[in-house]
Write a protein that holds these residues in place. Structure first.
Motif, PDB file in Angstrom:
ATOM      1  N   ARG A   1       0.832  -1.202   0.000  1.00 51.27           N
ATOM      2  CA  ARG A   1       0.000   0.000   0.000  1.00 51.27           C
ATOM      3  C   ARG A   1       0.869   1.257   0.000  1.00 51.27           C
ATOM      4  O   ARG A   1       0.578   2.231  -0.687  1.00 51.27           O
ATOM      5  N   ALA A   2       1.952   1.221   0.781  1.00 48.50           N
ATOM      6  CA  ALA A   2       2.887   2.352   0.782  1.00 48.50           C
ATOM      7  C   ALA A   2       3.517   2.518  -0.601  1.00 48.50           C
ATOM      8  O   ALA A   2       3.718   3.642  -1.084  1.00 48.50           O
ATOM      9  N   ALA A   3       3.810   1.391  -1.251  1.00 49.86           N
ATOM     10  CA  ALA A   3       4.366   1.447  -2.607  1.00 49.86           C
ATOM     11  C   ALA A   3       3.346   2.035  -3.574  1.00 49.86           C
ATOM     12  O   ALA A   3       3.702   2.799  -4.480  1.00 49.86           O
ATOM     13  N   ALA A   4       2.061   1.694  -3.384  1.00 52.59           N
ATOM     14  CA  ALA A   4       1.014   2.228  -4.257  1.00 52.59           C
ATOM     15  C   ALA A   4       0.887   3.736  -4.094  1.00 52.59           C
ATOM     16  O   ALA A   4       0.719   4.473  -5.075  1.00 52.59           O
ATOM     17  N   THR A   5       0.972   4.208  -2.852  1.00 53.86           N
ATOM     18  CA  THR A   5       0.906   5.653  -2.604  1.00 53.86           C
ATOM     19  C   THR A   5       2.079   6.369  -3.266  1.00 53.86           C
ATOM     20  O   THR A   5       1.918   7.411  -3.904  1.00 53.86           O
ATOM     21  N   ALA A   6       3.268   5.788  -3.116  1.00 52.06           N
ATOM     22  CA  ALA A   6       4.458   6.381  -3.744  1.00 52.06           C
ATOM     23  C   ALA A   6       4.356   6.315  -5.269  1.00 52.06           C
ATOM     24  O   ALA A   6       4.828   7.212  -5.968  1.00 52.06           O
ATOM     25  N   THR A   7       3.733   5.260  -5.788  1.00 48.51           N
ATOM     26  CA  THR A   7       3.535   5.155  -7.233  1.00 48.51           C
ATOM     27  C   THR A   7       2.642   6.277  -7.740  1.00 48.51           C
ATOM     28  O   THR A   7       2.883   6.857  -8.809  1.00 48.51           O
ATOM     29  N   ASP A   8       1.598   6.602  -6.963  1.00 49.24           N
ATOM     30  CA  ASP A   8       0.733   7.714  -7.342  1.00 49.24           C
ATOM     31  C   ASP A   8       1.520   9.031  -7.360  1.00 49.24           C
ATOM     32  O   ASP A   8       1.340   9.872  -8.239  1.00 49.24           O
ATOM     33  N   GLU A   9       2.411   9.204  -6.370  1.00 53.66           N
ATOM     34  CA  GLU A   9       3.256  10.403  -6.338  1.00 53.66           C
ATOM     35  C   GLU A   9       4.154  10.450  -7.579  1.00 53.66           C
ATOM     36  O   GLU A   9       4.326  11.506  -8.206  1.00 53.66           O
ATOM     37  N   TYR A  10       4.721   9.306  -7.926  1.00 51.59           N
ATOM     38  CA  TYR A  10       5.590   9.216  -9.100  1.00 51.59           C
ATOM     39  C   TYR A  10       4.809   9.545 -10.371  1.00 51.59           C
ATOM     40  O   TYR A  10       5.247  10.338 -11.204  1.00 51.59           O
ATOM     41  N   ASN A  11       3.622   8.944 -10.499  1.00 52.17           N
ATOM     42  CA  ASN A  11       2.818   9.171 -11.693  1.00 52.17           C
ATOM     43  C   ASN A  11       2.379  10.630 -11.804  1.00 52.17           C
ATOM     44  O   ASN A  11       2.334  11.186 -12.903  1.00 52.17           O
ATOM     45  N   ALA A  12       2.045  11.241 -10.648  1.00 49.21           N
ATOM     46  CA  ALA A  12       1.638  12.646 -10.669  1.00 49.21           C
ATOM     47  C   ALA A  12       2.788  13.537 -11.111  1.00 49.21           C
ATOM     48  O   ALA A  12       2.605  14.451 -11.936  1.00 49.21           O
ATOM     49  N   ALA A  13       3.984  13.270 -10.592  1.00 48.32           N
ATOM     50  CA  ALA A  13       5.151  14.056 -10.992  1.00 48.32           C
ATOM     51  C   ALA A  13       5.479  13.831 -12.469  1.00 48.32           C
ATOM     52  O   ALA A  13       5.842  14.768 -13.191  1.00 48.32           O
ATOM     53  N   GLU A  14       5.318  12.605 -12.911  1.00 51.22           N
ATOM     54  CA  GLU A  14       5.568  12.281 -14.324  1.00 51.22           C
ATOM     55  C   GLU A  14       4.574  13.014 -15.221  1.00 51.22           C
ATOM     56  O   GLU A  14       4.950  13.570 -16.267  1.00 51.22           O
ATOM     57  N   GLU A  15       3.306  13.033 -14.806  1.00 49.92           N
ATOM     58  CA  GLU A  15       2.280  13.716 -15.596  1.00 49.92           C
ATOM     59  C   GLU A  15       2.538  15.225 -15.654  1.00 49.92           C
ATOM     60  O   GLU A  15       2.423  15.849 -16.711  1.00 49.92           O
TER      61      GLU A  15
ATOM     62  N   LYS B   1      12.711  16.144  -9.693  1.00 47.78           N
ATOM     63  CA  LYS B   1      13.244  15.744  -8.388  1.00 47.78           C
ATOM     64  C   LYS B   1      12.188  14.999  -7.570  1.00 47.78           C
ATOM     65  O   LYS B   1      12.490  14.010  -6.912  1.00 47.78           O
ATOM     66  N   GLU B   2      10.941  15.490  -7.616  1.00 44.98           N
ATOM     67  CA  GLU B   2       9.848  14.806  -6.924  1.00 44.98           C
ATOM     68  C   GLU B   2       9.680  13.391  -7.469  1.00 44.98           C
ATOM     69  O   GLU B   2       9.462  12.438  -6.718  1.00 44.98           O
ATOM     70  N   LYS B   3       9.787  13.270  -8.787  1.00 43.94           N
ATOM     71  CA  LYS B   3       9.648  11.957  -9.421  1.00 43.94           C
ATOM     72  C   LYS B   3      10.751  11.013  -8.969  1.00 43.94           C
ATOM     73  O   LYS B   3      10.502   9.833  -8.675  1.00 43.94           O
ATOM     74  N   ALA B   4      11.981  11.532  -8.890  1.00 42.63           N
ATOM     75  CA  ALA B   4      13.110  10.707  -8.457  1.00 42.63           C
ATOM     76  C   ALA B   4      12.930  10.260  -7.004  1.00 42.63           C
ATOM     77  O   ALA B   4      13.211   9.105  -6.654  1.00 42.63           O
ATOM     78  N   THR B   5      12.437  11.174  -6.158  1.00 50.72           N
ATOM     79  CA  THR B   5      12.196  10.828  -4.755  1.00 50.72           C
ATOM     80  C   THR B   5      11.109   9.765  -4.641  1.00 50.72           C
ATOM     81  O   THR B   5      11.240   8.801  -3.881  1.00 50.72           O
ATOM     82  N   ALA B   6      10.030   9.943  -5.403  1.00 48.64           N
ATOM     83  CA  ALA B   6       8.929   8.963  -5.371  1.00 48.64           C
ATOM     84  C   ALA B   6       9.396   7.617  -5.907  1.00 48.64           C
ATOM     85  O   ALA B   6       9.030   6.569  -5.374  1.00 48.64           O
ATOM     86  N   ARG B   7      10.215   7.629  -6.946  1.00 47.33           N
ATOM     87  CA  ARG B   7      10.748   6.370  -7.491  1.00 47.33           C
ATOM     88  C   ARG B   7      11.531   5.621  -6.413  1.00 47.33           C
ATOM     89  O   ARG B   7      11.390   4.399  -6.256  1.00 47.33           O
ATOM     90  N   GLU B   8      12.348   6.360  -5.672  1.00 51.23           N
ATOM     91  CA  GLU B   8      13.146   5.739  -4.617  1.00 51.23           C
ATOM     92  C   GLU B   8      12.242   5.121  -3.544  1.00 51.23           C
ATOM     93  O   GLU B   8      12.497   4.024  -3.066  1.00 51.23           O
ATOM     94  N   LYS B   9      11.161   5.836  -3.191  1.00 49.75           N
ATOM     95  CA  LYS B   9      10.217   5.306  -2.204  1.00 49.75           C
ATOM     96  C   LYS B   9       9.591   4.004  -2.692  1.00 49.75           C
ATOM     97  O   LYS B   9       9.512   3.021  -1.963  1.00 49.75           O
ATOM     98  N   VAL B  10       9.133   4.006  -3.942  1.00 48.38           N
ATOM     99  CA  VAL B  10       8.498   2.803  -4.493  1.00 48.38           C
ATOM    100  C   VAL B  10       9.475   1.639  -4.462  1.00 48.38           C
ATOM    101  O   VAL B  10       9.143   0.528  -4.004  1.00 48.38           O
ATOM    102  N   GLU B  11      10.670   1.878  -4.949  1.00 53.16           N
ATOM    103  CA  GLU B  11      11.653   0.786  -5.044  1.00 53.16           C
ATOM    104  C   GLU B  11      11.984   0.229  -3.671  1.00 53.16           C
ATOM    105  O   GLU B  11      12.144  -0.993  -3.513  1.00 53.16           O
TER     106      GLU B  11
END
Length: 369
Positions: A74-88, A193-203
């Motif tokens: 679930r934490a990974a899913a939340t971070a994925t949403d952050e990553y996707n939002a930054a990517e968008e 930078k937000e995307k990179a941080t979110a990617r690190e969280k997901v991984e």
């Protein structure tokens, strides 16, 4: 005192019985207690006490493991949403910067043309010698012709003034474009930078979950899968006991049907966080692409789908509507009818069908307006 014959006979019988008893196989006797503080050099050493038998490791609490895995994913899913939002955001800002670059190029071309016209006007003014109008009138052979020419000169002056104003506006537009592009460039860099941080969280979350699963024995993994299925069945049964299924009579629209067809056609494809097809998907990647295939653009992330799309009551949902799960809107599935959703669950799983009530429902949104 003498012992009689009868006494001797009794004693002999007693000795024989004692010897017979001692010789009987399988008869056990307690060893005599040793005298305190005394040992016999000829007696064998007492046997060592038996080593305690190794006790089996306590059984792993698989229910606790299941809950921990659920929390990590679930934490990974939340971070994925952050990553996707930054990517968008980065994608949109890149497109905006590209459009600004086109506007800047067109503005520069316009400015160059205006400068050429201004230069031509300045050269024409120079050729007249810059004489005052009174002198021109006195030197003119035909005053009427001069006055006609003077009207044209006034028109030319107004045109020149307008040209200079247009030139100044074009220059200002270019400066505005440049400032806007610089600001958007800074935002783009921040989003990267937000995307990179979110990617690190997901991984990190996914790696922790995979490590936890890898430590399980085969039997434990099978039992864990059973626990997950059992928890899903119980949640779905509780949802159905509310009588909700009997109240769901909404029919899919043409677009809703197309979205459902697209989503169900992806069943079996792997979940990959940040993916939006065609070979893999995350949860919101699946729903956004399904509605894009139906001709309706919707936000990329489950959280933005929850924020921006019209909400409907659960009792009024119809196939094609999106069910948003968990309090943080970190998961989404598409309702397909009969109390079921199609969704991309999590890393290590594939797009699949599941009961709509197997996860805590936050609400329902409708992509069609």
């Amino acid at each position: 005192m003498r012992t009689g014959k009868h006494g001797l006979t009794a004693a002999a019988v007693t000795v024989v019985c004692a010897v017979t008893l001692l010789a009987a196989p399988g008869t056990a006797f307690a060893a005599p207690a040793p005298t305190l503080g005394a040992t016999s050099p000829t007696s064998p050493a007492p046997p060592a006490p038996p080593a305690p038998s190794a006790t089996a490791a306590p059984a792993r609490d698989l229910e606790a493991v299941r809950k921990e895995l659920e929390s990590l994913y679930r934490a990974a899913a939340t971070a994925t949403d952050e990553y996707n939002a930054a990517e968008e955001k980065a994608r949109k800002q890149s497109a905006e910067i590209a459009e600004l670059a086109k506007k800047t190029a067109r503005g520069q071309e316009r400015l160059d043309r205006l400068r050429d016209r201004a230069g031509a006007a300045a050269r024409a003014h120079y050729r007249t010698g810059g004489l005052p109008d009174e002198a021109k009138l006195m030197l003119s052979k035909d005053p009427e012709e001069f006055l006609d020419a003077g009207g044209r000169v006034m028109q030319g002056q107004r045109a020149t003034k307008g040209l200079l104003g247009e030139l100044a506006r074009a220059q200002q537009d270019l400066e505005t474009y440049a400032a806007d592009a610089a600001a958007r460039g800074r935002k783009l860099e921040a989003n990267r930078k937000e995307k990179a941080t979110a990617r690190e969280k997901v991984e990190k979350r996914v790696a922790a979950a995979e490590k936890l699963e890898s430590e399980l024995e085969k039997e434990e993994r099978e039992r864990l899968a059973q626990l997950e299925r059992q928890a899903a069945r119980e949640a779905q049964a509780a949802w159905l006991r509310s009588g909700i299924l009997g109240e769901l009579r909404g029919k899919a629209t043409e677009r809703g049907r197309k979205a459902v067809e697209y989503a169900t056609a992806q069943i079996g494809k792997p979940y990959v966080w940040g993916a939006a097809g065609p070979s893999s998907f995350d949860c919101s990647g699946l729903t956004s692409q399904a509605w894009a295939a139906a001709g309706q653009g919707i936000p990329r992330t489950s959280q933005e789908q929850w924020r921006q799309l019209p909400r409907v009551d659960v009792e009024d949902m119809r196939p094609g509507d999106l069910i948003i799960y968990f309090e943080d809107a970190s998961h989404v599935g598409m309702y397909v009818g009969d109390g079921s959703v199609v969704h991309a669950p999590r890393p290590g799983r594939t797009v699949t069908m599941a009961g709509a009530g197997t996860m805590p429902i936050l609400g329902v949104v409708r992509p069609e307006r």
